[in-house]
Design a protein around this motif. Structure first.
Motif, PDB file in Angstrom:
ATOM      1  N   ILE A 206     -13.513   3.595  -0.316  1.00  0.00           N
ATOM      2  CA  ILE A 206     -12.514   2.395  -1.638  1.00  0.00           C
ATOM      3  C   ILE A 206     -13.651   2.390  -2.958  1.00  0.00           C
ATOM      4  O   ILE A 206     -12.881   2.572  -3.595  1.00  0.00           O
TER       5      ILE A 206
ATOM      6  N   LEU B 152       0.842   3.942  -2.776  1.00  0.00           N
ATOM      7  CA  LEU B 152       0.690   5.546  -3.129  1.00  0.00           C
ATOM      8  C   LEU B 152       1.637   6.344  -3.316  1.00  0.00           C
ATOM      9  O   LEU B 152       1.730   7.263  -4.271  1.00  0.00           O
TER      10      LEU B 152
ATOM     11  N   SER C 208      -6.713   5.751  -0.326  1.00  0.00           N
ATOM     12  CA  SER C 208      -5.141   5.128  -0.002  1.00  0.00           C
ATOM     13  C   SER C 208      -4.158   6.329   0.727  1.00  0.00           C
ATOM     14  O   SER C 208      -4.432   4.742   1.715  1.00  0.00           O
TER      15      SER C 208
ATOM     16  N   PRO D 163      -4.006   0.898 -10.035  1.00  0.00           N
ATOM     17  CA  PRO D 163      -5.404   1.347  -9.359  1.00  0.00           C
ATOM     18  C   PRO D 163      -6.470   0.136 -10.271  1.00  0.00           C
ATOM     19  O   PRO D 163      -7.056  -0.681  -9.275  1.00  0.00           O
TER      20      PRO D 163
ATOM     21  N   GLU E 135       1.002  -1.163  -0.007  1.00  0.00           N
ATOM     22  CA  GLU E 135      -0.225  -0.259  -0.067  1.00  0.00           C
ATOM     23  C   GLU E 135       0.616   0.954   0.027  1.00  0.00           C
ATOM     24  O   GLU E 135       0.606   2.071  -0.787  1.00  0.00           O
TER      25      GLU E 135
ATOM     26  N   LEU F 134      -3.826   3.834   4.484  1.00  0.00           N
ATOM     27  CA  LEU F 134      -2.063   3.983   5.144  1.00  0.00           C
ATOM     28  C   LEU F 134      -2.170   4.289   6.666  1.00  0.00           C
ATOM     29  O   LEU F 134      -1.279   3.931   7.333  1.00  0.00           O
TER      30      LEU F 134
ATOM     31  N   ARG G 127      -4.315  -2.764  -8.114  1.00  0.00           N
ATOM     32  CA  ARG G 127      -4.416  -2.797  -6.575  1.00  0.00           C
ATOM     33  C   ARG G 127      -6.227  -3.212  -5.859  1.00  0.00           C
ATOM     34  O   ARG G 127      -5.935  -4.084  -4.595  1.00  0.00           O
TER      35      ARG G 127
ATOM     36  N   TYR H  26     -12.742   3.923  -6.243  1.00  0.00           N
ATOM     37  CA  TYR H  26     -12.267   3.054  -7.467  1.00  0.00           C
ATOM     38  C   TYR H  26     -12.949   2.185  -8.339  1.00  0.00           C
ATOM     39  O   TYR H  26     -12.395   2.318  -9.895  1.00  0.00           O
TER      40      TYR H  26
ATOM     41  N   TYR I 109      -6.634  -6.523  -3.198  1.00  0.00           N
ATOM     42  CA  TYR I 109      -6.877  -6.432  -1.493  1.00  0.00           C
ATOM     43  C   TYR I 109      -7.569  -8.116  -1.334  1.00  0.00           C
ATOM     44  O   TYR I 109      -7.236  -8.607  -0.289  1.00  0.00           O
TER      45      TYR I 109
ATOM     46  N   VAL J  74      -7.961   7.842  -6.348  1.00  0.00           N
ATOM     47  CA  VAL J  74      -7.604   7.060  -5.239  1.00  0.00           C
ATOM     48  C   VAL J  74      -6.728   6.680  -4.835  1.00  0.00           C
ATOM     49  O   VAL J  74      -6.749   6.647  -3.746  1.00  0.00           O
TER      50      VAL J  74
END
Length: 705
Positions: free
Chosen positions: A142, A70, A108, A196, A66, A112, A199, A146, A203, A104
């Motif tokens: 999220i 970023l 993120s 993205p 993560e 974090l 990503r 996204y 998850y 996004v």
């Protein structure tokens, strides 16, 4: 037990020994049971410790990736974007490339920040609960961030393709990307903008890996299960449809990379991975390791390749057909004066040719392109995606087979195994539907082609009928007409047969090409390495269609190394082509027999050859084969007639010119042709064009010896 005097008797010694042995066995079993319990407990403790270690590694992997994700997005959105905005002329719609990337990055950074602000270490049991609660609390944000980005991802790829159309501008963009991020091996902007998409799909994998190594009795297990389920929901087709589209497009795209870019992409990891794949592939081919078989998948792939071959061959045939049709339309026979003005048939033929060229053929071509050719072009382009995915699955299968041998897998190895399973499951689910739809499209194209050819035949029949009614035979009755038609066809057939016979007579003479210097050198090398018995010659061209197959021309020489392949198939032979080694069909190989001479070559012939009255052309059938033997040097071989070479394998002669006979036959042993040397050149001449004369009779203008 009491005796006769009333005293107790002691038990026999055997019973005492048996009881002591039973007690000893019970004590040993009890000790072994305790040892087994202790060993079992130790193994369970070790397994729990190993699971906790892997759980901690997966949690740290989630946080680390993560953070890296970023960092790369910030580098792309700030440094690279600012430098791209400085380019002149300005890039059109550059903001569209970075649309929604800020949302996004924001979600993120917030996730974090939550994970890094806590004072707990990832190995603490309470940290897992905090991680899951943080992810669930931000799941809605999220999803929204996204969802917007993925919905716009197709526009990003479209913009990138438009930039690639301007080569100079695209080269400047690549230079800016590389100079702005020299520590990252990125070749274009999409390297960052696809992150993205990757990503959001990662998850579920990370959370499910953590769940796999978490004890169900853990206090946070229920929350972890909910978080993993939520991550899967974020990747539903309604949200992640654009991501799946991007992934499938990835296999269709073909990047144009320079050699420097390809070298820059090399790394120790990629070289090791490809080396391991090659090693596993060679083990399969040599039979050292059995290859994994999946009959259902193999049948689907085999049917797909049948469809692909049919589509490609039909597309190529139609492309050639359209080319010939266009060439036919470019012919204008009506523009030439055939001096047949009084012939009504010739006049009608001219009018029919005009009608075909101006109306019927153009309309047929237009419908053929729109109804058959263009759909086939689109279908052929669609085949690239599944074909590349099948190739990707084959590569991943080689990696997966290596991982199956290990008892425990690291996180990265688990990801590789999951990637193979995902691609395999996707092909099993989607390939049957793709095959069915492709078959329907192919059948529709063939149906349209059949209808178009039928319409063309109908139009041409109607056009011909409008003129044939005015020809003389139109008044004949049915029996006379067919009699006339049969006689006309037979006459035309006889004329065609005579023409074919004359052409056959022209080409009847053998044409033997002597081996060139490179071919002779290669033949010598093959004989030295493998022996003359292993030399074979190709009876026809060979085109390689499978792995390790060779592509060779007709007549090439090879040495046979093995009369079967690694799977025991005797239809494919392993050969050495003087450099490359591979497989060729056994049916295309014939043993190479070079005709050997019983005696050393002599420049003299002892046979009396035909006189000038029996002279024949080089293409006509010759007289019975003359015999040859060694003669004394008092005779000289000379050309009895003038002969003009028709190719590089023959040599021209003048009557009376002395020649040196190198071989009294051609390469196939045919004595009607001789290999000679004259005025410094070598080549073949008809044997009956040579005469053997005494040395004193030979022309004094040429040396006799």
């Amino acid at each position: 037990m009491k005796g006769a005097g009333g005293a107790e008797e002691s038990p026999p010694p055997e019973e005492v020994a048996g009881e002591e042995e039973d007690e000893f066995i019970k004590e040993e079993e009890q000790e072994m049971s305790e040892e087994k319990k202790e060993r079992l407990a130790a193994e369970q403790d070790e397994a729990r410790s190993r699971a906790a270690q892997r759980q901690g590694m997966a949690i740290e992997e989630l946080i680390h990736t993560e953070r890296t994700f970023l960092k790369h997005l910030q580098l792309c959105s700030l440094n690279i974007r600012v430098n791209l905005e400085k380019l002149q002329p300005p890039l059109p719609n550059l903001d569209g490339m970075f649309q929604h990337i800020g949302e996004v990055m924001d979600v993120s950074a917030r996730l974090l920040s939550l994970l890094e602000q806590t004072q707990m270490h990832p190995s603490d049991p309470e940290f897992l609960q905090f991680l899951c609660d943080s992810f669930l609390s931000m799941s809605r944000d999220i999803e929204m961030a996204y969802k917007e980005y993925l919905a716009n991802y197709n526009n990003i790829t479209t913009l990138e393709n438009s930039y690639k159309q301007r080569e100079e501008q695209w080269a400047e963009m690549v230079k800016v990307v590389k100079s702005s991020a020299p520590e990252i091996n990125a070749s274009n902007l999409t390297f960052f903008l696809v992150m993205p998409v990757q990503r959001i799909a990662r998850y579920p994998l990370l959370l499910q890996t953590i769940q796999k190594h978490t004890d169900p009795t853990h206090p946070a297990y229920a929350t972890l299960t909910q978080a993993a389920h939520t991550a899967v929901q974020l990747n539903l087709p309604s949200i992640n449809g654009k991501a799946n589209s991007g992934k499938s497009d990835k296999y269709k795209r073909t990047e144009t990379l320079t050699i420097r870019d390809k070298i820059n992409r090399l790394s120790g990891h990629s070289i090791a991975k490809k080396t391991a794949r090659l090693s596993q592939f060679l083990k399969h081919e040599t039979g050292m390791v059995p290859q994994a078989k999946d009959e259902e998948f193999d049948q689907l792939v085999a049917f797909f390749f049948v469809i692909e071959k049919g589509v490609c061959e039909l597309h190529e045939d139609l492309e050639a057909y359209l080319s010939h049709l266009q060439r036919l339309q470019s012919c204008r026979p009506e523009d030439h004066d055939l001096e047949m003005e009084a012939d009504k048939g010739a006049l009608f033929s001219r009018e029919i040719a005009v009608a075909l060229r101006q109306w019927i053929y153009p309309e047929f071509e237009r419908r053929l392109v729109s109804l058959v050719f263009k759909p086939l072009c689109s279908l052929r382009e669609l085949l690239a995606g599944p074909r590349n995915l099948i190739r990707k699955r084959r590569d991943k299968l080689l990696d997966y087979e290596l991982l199956e041998e290990k008892s425990s897998l690291s996180y990265e190895e688990q990801a590789v195994a999951n990637t193979y399973r995902t691609i395999h499951a996707l092909l099993l689910a989607e390939l049957p539907q793709f095959n069915a739809r492709s078959t329907q499209l192919l059948q529709a194209a063939l149906g349209n082609l059949s209808c178009l050819l039928g319409d063309l035949a109908t139009d041409m029949e109607q056009l011909a009928n409008s003129f044939t009614q005015q020809l003389p035979h139109s008044s004949m009755d049915s029996r006379e007409f067919w009699k006339w038609a049969e006689s006309s066809v037979l006459e035309a057939g006889q004329s065609l047969e005579n023409l074919c016979q004359s052409v056959q007579d022209e080409l009847n003479s053998p044409i033997v090409q002597p081996l060139s210097s490179p071919a002779q050198k290669r033949l010598k090398g093959l004989r030295d390495r493998h022996g003359p018995d292993k030399i074979y010659q190709l009876s026809g061209p060979v085109v390689g269609t499978r792995d390790l197959d060779l592509t060779l021309n007709k007549g090439e020489l090879v040495a046979v190394l093995s009369e079967m392949d690694t799977r025991g198939d005797r239809r494919r032979w392993l050969v050495d082509a003087g450099g490359p080694r591979g497989y060729v069909p056994a049916a295309k190989l014939v043993c190479y027999q070079q005709v050997a001479q019983a005696t050393p070559p002599s420049p003299y012939l002892s046979a009396t050859l035909p006189a000038p009255a029996s002279r024949r052309h080089s293409y006509s059938p010759g007289p019975p084969t003359p015999g040859f033997s060694i003669a004394t040097p008092c005779y000289q071989v000379c050309a009895g007639y003038d002969f003009t070479a028709r190719g590089s394998h023959e040599v021209s002669l003048r009557a009376g010119e002395p020649v040196r006979v190198l071989q009294p036959h051609d390469k196939r042993g045919n004595a009607e042709w001789s290999l000679v040397e004259a005025h410094g050149s070598k080549g073949y001449v008809p044997s009956n064009y040579l005469e053997v004369l005494p040395a004193m009779v030979a022309s004094p203008s040429f040396p006799y010896c």
